[in-house]
Design an enzyme around this catalytic site. Sequence first.
Site, PDB file in Angstrom:
ATOM      1  N   TYR A  66       0.868  -1.171   0.000  1.00 17.03           N
ATOM      2  CA  TYR A  66       0.000   0.000   0.000  1.00 17.03           C
ATOM      3  C   TYR A  66       0.912   1.231   0.000  1.00 17.03           C
ATOM      4  O   TYR A  66       1.635   1.495   0.951  1.00 17.03           O
ATOM      5  CB  TYR A  66      -0.902   0.044   1.239  1.00 17.03           C
ATOM      6  CG  TYR A  66      -1.895  -1.099   1.341  1.00 17.03           C
ATOM      7  CD1 TYR A  66      -2.302  -1.819   0.219  1.00 17.03           C
ATOM      8  CD2 TYR A  66      -2.438  -1.444   2.575  1.00 17.03           C
ATOM      9  CE1 TYR A  66      -3.222  -2.862   0.331  1.00 17.03           C
ATOM     10  CE2 TYR A  66      -3.362  -2.480   2.687  1.00 17.03           C
ATOM     11  CZ  TYR A  66      -3.742  -3.186   1.563  1.00 17.03           C
ATOM     12  OH  TYR A  66      -4.654  -4.207   1.695  1.00 17.03           O
ATOM     13  N   PHE A 216     -13.138  -5.312   1.965  1.00 15.92           N
ATOM     14  CA  PHE A 216     -14.264  -4.561   1.387  1.00 15.92           C
ATOM     15  C   PHE A 216     -15.543  -4.759   2.223  1.00 15.92           C
ATOM     16  O   PHE A 216     -16.630  -4.987   1.679  1.00 15.92           O
ATOM     17  CB  PHE A 216     -14.528  -4.972  -0.064  1.00 15.92           C
ATOM     18  CG  PHE A 216     -13.421  -4.639  -1.042  1.00 15.92           C
ATOM     19  CD1 PHE A 216     -12.426  -3.737  -0.706  1.00 15.92           C
ATOM     20  CD2 PHE A 216     -13.381  -5.221  -2.307  1.00 15.92           C
ATOM     21  CE1 PHE A 216     -11.393  -3.423  -1.602  1.00 15.92           C
ATOM     22  CE2 PHE A 216     -12.372  -4.915  -3.209  1.00 15.92           C
ATOM     23  CZ  PHE A 216     -11.382  -4.022  -2.865  1.00 15.92           C
ATOM     24  N   PRO A 217     -15.467  -4.654   3.554  1.00 13.31           N
ATOM     25  CA  PRO A 217     -16.676  -4.833   4.375  1.00 13.31           C
ATOM     26  C   PRO A 217     -17.746  -3.785   4.070  1.00 13.31           C
ATOM     27  O   PRO A 217     -18.923  -4.025   4.301  1.00 13.31           O
ATOM     28  CB  PRO A 217     -16.155  -4.697   5.815  1.00 13.31           C
ATOM     29  CG  PRO A 217     -14.913  -3.878   5.696  1.00 13.31           C
ATOM     30  CD  PRO A 217     -14.301  -4.286   4.380  1.00 13.31           C
ATOM     31  N   LEU A 218     -17.285  -2.618   3.547  1.00 13.88           N
ATOM     32  CA  LEU A 218     -18.234  -1.550   3.198  1.00 13.88           C
ATOM     33  C   LEU A 218     -18.377  -1.426   1.681  1.00 13.88           C
ATOM     34  O   LEU A 218     -18.914  -0.437   1.182  1.00 13.88           O
ATOM     35  CB  LEU A 218     -17.754  -0.211   3.789  1.00 13.88           C
ATOM     36  CG  LEU A 218     -17.630  -0.189   5.319  1.00 13.88           C
ATOM     37  CD1 LEU A 218     -16.992   1.118   5.792  1.00 13.88           C
ATOM     38  CD2 LEU A 218     -18.997  -0.386   5.958  1.00 13.88           C
ATOM     39  N   GLY A 220     -15.675  -1.476  -0.373  1.00 13.05           N
ATOM     40  CA  GLY A 220     -14.367  -1.108  -0.929  1.00 13.05           C
ATOM     41  C   GLY A 220     -14.466   0.085  -1.857  1.00 13.05           C
ATOM     42  O   GLY A 220     -15.027   1.122  -1.495  1.00 13.05           O
ATOM     43  N   PHE A 221     -13.931  -0.086  -3.081  1.00 12.36           N
ATOM     44  CA  PHE A 221     -13.882   1.043  -4.027  1.00 12.36           C
ATOM     45  C   PHE A 221     -15.276   1.394  -4.557  1.00 12.36           C
ATOM     46  O   PHE A 221     -15.468   2.440  -5.159  1.00 12.36           O
ATOM     47  CB  PHE A 221     -12.931   0.711  -5.189  1.00 12.36           C
ATOM     48  CG  PHE A 221     -11.504   0.525  -4.727  1.00 12.36           C
ATOM     49  CD1 PHE A 221     -10.758   1.609  -4.280  1.00 12.36           C
ATOM     50  CD2 PHE A 221     -10.905  -0.728  -4.723  1.00 12.36           C
ATOM     51  CE1 PHE A 221      -9.451   1.448  -3.839  1.00 12.36           C
ATOM     52  CE2 PHE A 221      -9.600  -0.904  -4.289  1.00 12.36           C
ATOM     53  CZ  PHE A 221      -8.867   0.193  -3.847  1.00 12.36           C
ATOM     54  N   THR A 222     -16.237   0.483  -4.355  1.00 16.23           N
ATOM     55  CA  THR A 222     -17.629   0.755  -4.756  1.00 16.23           C
ATOM     56  C   THR A 222     -18.500   0.635  -3.509  1.00 16.23           C
ATOM     57  O   THR A 222     -19.035  -0.431  -3.204  1.00 16.23           O
ATOM     58  CB  THR A 222     -18.104  -0.282  -5.804  1.00 16.23           C
ATOM     59  OG1 THR A 222     -17.096  -0.415  -6.791  1.00 16.23           O
ATOM     60  CG2 THR A 222     -19.404   0.155  -6.443  1.00 16.23           C
ATOM     61  N   LEU A 224     -21.091   0.244  -0.574  1.00 13.72           N
ATOM     62  CA  LEU A 224     -22.394  -0.436  -0.572  1.00 13.72           C
ATOM     63  C   LEU A 224     -23.526   0.580  -0.681  1.00 13.72           C
ATOM     64  O   LEU A 224     -23.501   1.619  -0.015  1.00 13.72           O
ATOM     65  CB  LEU A 224     -22.567  -1.211   0.739  1.00 13.72           C
ATOM     66  CG  LEU A 224     -21.665  -2.419   0.960  1.00 13.72           C
ATOM     67  CD1 LEU A 224     -21.802  -2.910   2.395  1.00 13.72           C
ATOM     68  CD2 LEU A 224     -22.003  -3.529  -0.040  1.00 13.72           C
TER      69      LEU A 224
END
Length: 298
Positions: A66, A216-218, A220-222, A224
């Site tokens: 990262y 990506f629990p939320l 991620g880049f898209t 929810l």
Amino acid sequence: MIDQTDLGGSFTFSDTSMTINRMGYGAMQLAGPGVWGPPRDPDAAVAVLREAVNAGVNHIDTSDFYGPHVTNQIIRQALHPYPEELVIVTKVGARRPEDKSWVPALSRQELTDAVHDNLRNLGVDALDVVNLRLMGDGIGPSESSLAEPLASLIELKKQGAIRHIGLSNVTPTQLAEAQTLTEIVCVQNMYNVAHREDDDFIDSLAAQGIAYVPFFPLGGFTPLQSSALDAAASSLGATPMQVALAWLLQRSPNILLIPGTSSVEHLRENLHAATLQLPAHTLTELNAIATGSKRDAH
Ligand SMILES: NC(=O)c1ccc[n+]([C@@H]2O[C@H](COP(=O)([O-])OP(=O)(O)OC[C@H]3O[C@@H](n4cnc5c(N)ncnc54)[C@H](OP(=O)(O)O)[C@@H]3O)[C@@H](O)[C@H]2O)c1
């Protein structure tokens, strides 16, 4: 500093002395745009990390790819010397060429270099947990033997550079292969209220006492977006993101959360999600988000 002691309860990694709060923090958002270069606001990045640890977070997920290097350097700047109870989980298996893409880096030399990059940039003598991150088919995991790259990590563990090994972006078959070679303490795959391909995998990991750490629990880049999340949020006086995190915490006791954010406000909001109790009828409505999901509430 926020006053919060309830971070989703604790989880002890099987056959280890590592106990952490289930609500942790994922550091990927601390690098610059596209997970490349320094953050737009370096002081804010440091503030997010300090706020997290002050609030009781003792599980931080990171990688030296990262930035590259940047995120680990910010963690070190913000938190070193680290609190004894802090568990930093990192991952190896990819590298970032100048075109900012993500390419596999699974040779013995690349994995060894990656572990040593993590040690140097985090400023530690040994890494608490290293996830072997497989690239899969570019979207999700795909079946292939992981014996060769895993052998490199096992060697680094014997040398003392790594305390525990986990896997990322893997299938149950790959986990089973890995378990014939070494102990695996956690699996980190993509999963959230709308993407539930790993439902059965999570249950089998829970039965084995292995942590499942959704990335990506939320979204991620898209991020929810769902009318069911919105409805649940308004009925509970919470935000949709808090509902998404609370759903994960209630889904299974072996799920550990590492939501990512570059904002202190979002961090506080996310940590407070651990205090949210979703009633059964809300769970049923949320379980219907994933296309074709027929699962009952967990
Ligand atoms: N193993 C792997 O292959 C892999 C892959 C990806 C990620 N990870 C790990 O998983 C962690 C979590 O994944 P992630 O950070 O990519 O995705 P995520 O946690 O699903 O979502 C992060 C995104 O949501 C936004 N956000 C966070 N909290 C919010 C809130 N309360 N309200 C509105 N927006 C909010 C963030 O923006 P703001 O910064 O503006 O808050 C960011 O754009 C990463 O940090 C990383 O450590 C692992």
